[in-house]
Write a protein that holds these residues in place. Structure first.
Motif, PDB file in Angstrom:
ATOM      1  N   SER A  31     104.388  26.665  13.013  1.00 37.02           N
ATOM      2  CA  SER A  31     103.694  27.148  14.215  1.00 37.02           C
ATOM      3  C   SER A  31     104.619  27.881  15.172  1.00 37.02           C
ATOM      4  CB  SER A  31     103.032  25.987  14.952  1.00 37.02           C
ATOM      5  OG  SER A  31     103.998  25.098  15.489  1.00 37.02           O
ATOM      6  N   VAL A  33     106.304  26.357  17.394  1.00 31.62           N
ATOM      7  CA  VAL A  33     106.327  25.521  18.598  1.00 31.62           C
ATOM      8  C   VAL A  33     107.445  24.492  18.422  1.00 31.62           C
ATOM      9  CG1 VAL A  33     104.985  23.865  19.967  1.00 31.62           C
ATOM     10  CG2 VAL A  33     103.861  25.862  18.990  1.00 31.62           C
ATOM     11  N   GLU A  52      98.935  28.322  25.975  1.00 30.67           N
ATOM     12  CA  GLU A  52      99.789  29.054  25.037  1.00 30.67           C
ATOM     13  C   GLU A  52     100.143  28.178  23.832  1.00 30.67           C
ATOM     14  OE1 GLU A  52     104.219  31.067  24.867  1.00 30.67           O
ATOM     15  OE2 GLU A  52     103.285  30.725  26.809  1.00 30.67           O
ATOM     16  N   THR A  53     100.499  26.931  24.074  1.00 32.96           N
ATOM     17  CA  THR A  53     100.836  26.012  22.986  1.00 32.96           C
ATOM     18  C   THR A  53      99.622  25.747  22.117  1.00 32.96           C
ATOM     19  OG1 THR A  53     102.572  24.964  24.301  1.00 32.96           O
ATOM     20  CG2 THR A  53     101.689  23.686  22.456  1.00 32.96           C
ATOM     21  N   LYS A  56      98.984  28.741  19.842  1.00 31.48           N
ATOM     22  CA  LYS A  56      99.945  28.812  18.739  1.00 31.48           C
ATOM     23  C   LYS A  56      99.651  27.757  17.675  1.00 31.48           C
ATOM     24  CE  LYS A  56     104.015  30.687  21.067  1.00 31.48           C
ATOM     25  NZ  LYS A  56     105.405  30.389  21.449  1.00 31.48           N
ATOM     26  N   ALA A  60      98.322  28.547  13.802  1.00 30.13           N
ATOM     27  CA  ALA A  60      99.073  28.055  12.642  1.00 30.13           C
ATOM     28  C   ALA A  60      98.206  27.136  11.783  1.00 30.13           C
ATOM     29  CB  ALA A  60     100.326  27.317  13.094  1.00 30.13           C
TER      30      ALA A  60
END
Length: 78
Positions: A31, A33, A52-53, A56, A60
């Motif tokens: 991802s 992250v 945003e997290t 992402k 993924a």
């Protein structure tokens, strides 16, 4: 508003499923992250991460599930 929430809930369910299959280290790697962020999100049940997290992780997770769906078809074609 309700359509947006159901989309978010579906995304979180996808994230949970893929995280369970891959584990924290691999899910963080694919991802992009950081591991600590994924780990903290998982401890909180993937509730409350930044947008945003969440984007992402969802991207993924959805990409991973797509490859899992396409893989059996490609194997039978060979």
């Amino acid at each position: 508003m309700f359509r947006f929430m159901s989309t978010v809930e579906r995304s979180v369910e996808t994230i949970r499923r893929v995280h369970e299959k891959l584990g924290t280290v691999e899910f963080a790697r694919v991802s992009g992250v950081p591991y600590t962020t994924v780990h903290d999100c998982q401890k909180r049940g993937f509730v409350g991460p930044s947008v945003e997290t969440l984007i992402k992780l969802a991207a993924a997770a959805e990409a991973f599930e797509q490859t899992q769906v396409e893989a059996p078809d490609q194997a039978s074609a060979a």
